[in-house]
Motif scaffolding. Structure first.
Motif, PDB file in Angstrom:
ATOM      1  N   ALA A  97     -10.100  -9.182   2.764  1.00 16.32           N
ATOM      2  CA  ALA A  97     -11.434  -8.382   3.587  1.00 16.32           C
ATOM      3  C   ALA A  97     -10.958  -6.951   3.628  1.00 16.32           C
ATOM      4  CB  ALA A  97     -11.627  -9.335   4.616  1.00 16.32           C
ATOM      5  N   ARG A  98      -9.890  -6.887   4.165  1.00 18.46           N
ATOM      6  CA  ARG A  98      -9.377  -5.456   4.703  1.00 18.46           C
ATOM      7  C   ARG A  98      -9.334  -4.428   3.065  1.00 18.46           C
ATOM      8  NH1 ARG A  98      -7.428  -3.099   8.799  1.00 18.46           N
ATOM      9  NH2 ARG A  98      -7.198  -4.457  10.594  1.00 18.46           N
ATOM     10  N   SER A  99      -8.779  -5.014   1.962  1.00 20.80           N
ATOM     11  CA  SER A  99      -8.798  -4.494   0.713  1.00 20.80           C
ATOM     12  C   SER A  99     -10.212  -4.170   0.192  1.00 20.80           C
ATOM     13  CB  SER A  99      -8.044  -5.145  -0.229  1.00 20.80           C
ATOM     14  OG  SER A  99      -8.422  -6.275  -0.503  1.00 20.80           O
ATOM     15  N   LEU A 100     -11.124  -4.922   0.580  1.00 24.77           N
ATOM     16  CA  LEU A 100     -12.212  -4.787   0.083  1.00 24.77           C
ATOM     17  C   LEU A 100     -13.364  -4.032   0.796  1.00 24.77           C
ATOM     18  CD1 LEU A 100     -13.309  -8.617  -1.288  1.00 24.77           C
ATOM     19  CD2 LEU A 100     -13.055  -6.786  -2.547  1.00 24.77           C
ATOM     20  N   LEU A 101     -12.953  -3.992   1.971  1.00 23.06           N
ATOM     21  CA  LEU A 101     -13.712  -3.233   3.156  1.00 23.06           C
ATOM     22  C   LEU A 101     -13.225  -1.845   2.997  1.00 23.06           C
ATOM     23  CD1 LEU A 101     -13.745  -5.597   6.218  1.00 23.06           C
ATOM     24  CD2 LEU A 101     -15.736  -4.601   4.880  1.00 23.06           C
ATOM     25  N   GLY A 102     -12.147  -1.456   2.969  1.00 21.92           N
ATOM     26  CA  GLY A 102     -11.494   0.009   2.987  1.00 21.92           C
ATOM     27  C   GLY A 102     -12.326   1.139   2.306  1.00 21.92           C
ATOM     28  N   PRO A 103     -12.124   0.899   0.879  1.00 22.30           N
ATOM     29  CA  PRO A 103     -12.774   1.785  -0.001  1.00 22.30           C
ATOM     30  C   PRO A 103     -14.224   2.099   0.065  1.00 22.30           C
ATOM     31  CG  PRO A 103     -11.399   0.365  -1.300  1.00 22.30           C
ATOM     32  CD  PRO A 103     -11.513  -0.214   0.217  1.00 22.30           C
ATOM     33  N   ARG A 104     -14.930   1.030   0.508  1.00 16.62           N
ATOM     34  CA  ARG A 104     -16.390   0.874   0.733  1.00 16.62           C
ATOM     35  C   ARG A 104     -16.661   1.522   2.076  1.00 16.62           C
ATOM     36  NH1 ARG A 104     -18.838  -4.497  -1.401  1.00 16.62           N
ATOM     37  NH2 ARG A 104     -20.658  -3.269  -1.082  1.00 16.62           N
ATOM     38  N   LEU A 105     -15.875   1.378   2.982  1.00 17.63           N
ATOM     39  CA  LEU A 105     -16.091   2.133   4.396  1.00 17.63           C
ATOM     40  C   LEU A 105     -15.873   3.616   4.247  1.00 17.63           C
ATOM     41  CD1 LEU A 105     -14.648  -0.376   6.816  1.00 17.63           C
ATOM     42  CD2 LEU A 105     -16.773   0.382   6.850  1.00 17.63           C
ATOM     43  N   GLY A 108     -18.834   5.551   2.718  1.00 16.39           N
ATOM     44  CA  GLY A 108     -19.767   5.616   3.787  1.00 16.39           C
ATOM     45  C   GLY A 108     -21.035   4.569   3.438  1.00 16.39           C
ATOM     46  N   GLU A 109     -20.707   3.365   2.877  1.00 12.63           N
ATOM     47  CA  GLU A 109     -21.883   2.526   2.497  1.00 12.63           C
ATOM     48  C   GLU A 109     -22.414   2.028   3.895  1.00 12.63           C
ATOM     49  OE1 GLU A 109     -21.168  -0.645  -0.340  1.00 12.63           O
ATOM     50  OE2 GLU A 109     -19.486   0.587  -1.351  1.00 12.63           O
ATOM     51  N   PRO A 110     -23.598   1.627   3.970  1.00 13.96           N
ATOM     52  CA  PRO A 110     -24.131   0.934   5.209  1.00 13.96           C
ATOM     53  C   PRO A 110     -23.379  -0.323   5.488  1.00 13.96           C
ATOM     54  CG  PRO A 110     -25.878   1.582   3.390  1.00 13.96           C
ATOM     55  CD  PRO A 110     -24.520   1.746   2.755  1.00 13.96           C
ATOM     56  N   LEU A 111     -23.048  -0.301   6.835  1.00 13.69           N
ATOM     57  CA  LEU A 111     -22.160  -1.410   7.191  1.00 13.69           C
ATOM     58  C   LEU A 111     -22.953  -2.734   6.920  1.00 13.69           C
ATOM     59  CD1 LEU A 111     -19.504  -1.818   8.792  1.00 13.69           C
ATOM     60  CD2 LEU A 111     -20.635  -1.616  10.899  1.00 13.69           C
ATOM     61  N   SER A 112     -24.164  -3.232   7.172  1.00 12.66           N
ATOM     62  CA  SER A 112     -24.869  -4.333   6.933  1.00 12.66           C
ATOM     63  C   SER A 112     -24.530  -4.959   5.705  1.00 12.66           C
ATOM     64  CB  SER A 112     -26.076  -4.295   7.609  1.00 12.66           C
ATOM     65  OG  SER A 112     -26.879  -3.236   6.864  1.00 12.66           O
ATOM     66  N   GLN A 113     -24.764  -4.078   4.743  1.00  8.19           N
ATOM     67  CA  GLN A 113     -25.069  -4.504   3.296  1.00  8.19           C
ATOM     68  C   GLN A 113     -23.498  -4.818   2.963  1.00  8.19           C
ATOM     69  OE1 GLN A 113     -27.490  -4.846   1.272  1.00  8.19           O
ATOM     70  NE2 GLN A 113     -25.813  -5.755  -0.223  1.00  8.19           N
ATOM     71  N   LEU A 114     -22.627  -3.786   3.338  1.00 10.75           N
ATOM     72  CA  LEU A 114     -21.143  -3.779   3.010  1.00 10.75           C
ATOM     73  C   LEU A 114     -20.549  -5.351   3.758  1.00 10.75           C
ATOM     74  CD1 LEU A 114     -18.312  -2.863   2.301  1.00 10.75           C
ATOM     75  CD2 LEU A 114     -18.177  -1.642   4.264  1.00 10.75           C
ATOM     76  N   VAL A 115     -20.821  -5.668   4.846  1.00 10.97           N
ATOM     77  CA  VAL A 115     -20.494  -6.945   5.341  1.00 10.97           C
ATOM     78  C   VAL A 115     -21.031  -8.161   4.706  1.00 10.97           C
ATOM     79  CG1 VAL A 115     -20.484  -8.507   7.495  1.00 10.97           C
ATOM     80  CG2 VAL A 115     -20.118  -5.805   7.649  1.00 10.97           C
ATOM     81  N   ARG A 116     -22.367  -7.958   4.549  1.00  8.84           N
ATOM     82  CA  ARG A 116     -23.069  -9.037   3.736  1.00  8.84           C
ATOM     83  C   ARG A 116     -22.342  -9.416   2.188  1.00  8.84           C
ATOM     84  NH1 ARG A 116     -27.933  -8.230   5.165  1.00  8.84           N
ATOM     85  NH2 ARG A 116     -28.189  -6.279   3.828  1.00  8.84           N
ATOM     86  N   ASP A 117     -21.911  -8.314   1.672  1.00 11.26           N
ATOM     87  CA  ASP A 117     -21.425  -8.425   0.308  1.00 11.26           C
ATOM     88  C   ASP A 117     -19.894  -8.908   0.357  1.00 11.26           C
ATOM     89  OD1 ASP A 117     -23.559  -7.277  -0.885  1.00 11.26           O
ATOM     90  OD2 ASP A 117     -22.630  -5.406  -1.113  1.00 11.26           O
ATOM     91  N   VAL A 118     -19.244  -8.406   1.059  1.00  8.02           N
ATOM     92  CA  VAL A 118     -17.832  -8.819   1.416  1.00  8.02           C
ATOM     93  C   VAL A 118     -17.900 -10.454   1.792  1.00  8.02           C
ATOM     94  CG1 VAL A 118     -15.624  -8.598   2.631  1.00  8.02           C
ATOM     95  CG2 VAL A 118     -16.803  -6.709   1.529  1.00  8.02           C
TER      96      VAL A 118
END
Length: 156
Positions: A97-105, A108-118
């Motif tokens: 999850a950390r490796s997927l979240l890092g680049p997308r955070l 500046g991707e929207p947090l709600s969409q990012l969390v849903r996708d990951v």
């Protein structure tokens, strides 16, 4: 790996291959009883680990002394082993999850969409992903962790 006791019936010409495959799949240390010719005149029992019995029966096979049908009873996985595996799986999921979240955070991707996708990609619940994303955002801003989301109890 099935955490329950497992019963298999095996022919002598496939016994060593089956035990070797079980050992290679991570069951090499599980306790096993191999019963030959159950309920018959020449009934025999052999007890040991899957890996140990694979070696034992491998030697008998090379000597041509492996005969009769076998019933294999593999012990269940211990509670300690199950807990260790669950902890390893949680840590692996959190690292992924950390490796997927890092680049997308950082992008500046929207947090709600990012969390849903990951969460969907990992097959994990959204809440621990969200808490981790908030923690990572705080770290990126230099504020340190904002919440105690390092707990691994929610990751499965």
């Amino acid at each position: 790996a099935d955490p329950n006791a497992v019963v298999l019936y095996e022919a002598p010409h496939r016994l060593v291959a089956t035990l070797s495959e079980l050992a290679a799949a991570g069951a090499g240390d599980r306790r096993l009883v191999a019963a030959r010719e159950l309920t018959k005149l020449h009934e025999e029992l052999a007890r040991g680990s899957v890996g140990g019995l694979a070696a034992h029966f491998g030697a008998l096979e090379l000597q041509g002394k492996l005969r009769g049908e076998f019933t294999l009873v593999m012990a269940p996985i211990s509670e300690d082993e199950l807990q260790e595996r669950a902890n390893d799986a949680r840590e692996e999921t959190q690292a992924r999850a950390r490796s997927l979240l890092g680049p997308r955070l950082e992008a500046g991707e929207p947090l709600s969409q990012l969390v849903r996708d990951v969460a969907a990609e990992l097959g994990a619940r959204k809440r621990p992903i969200y808490e981790l994303a908030l923690e990572m955002q705080g770290e990126m801003r230099g504020a340190g962790p904002q919440a105690e989301s390092g707990s691994t109890e929610k990751w499965t």
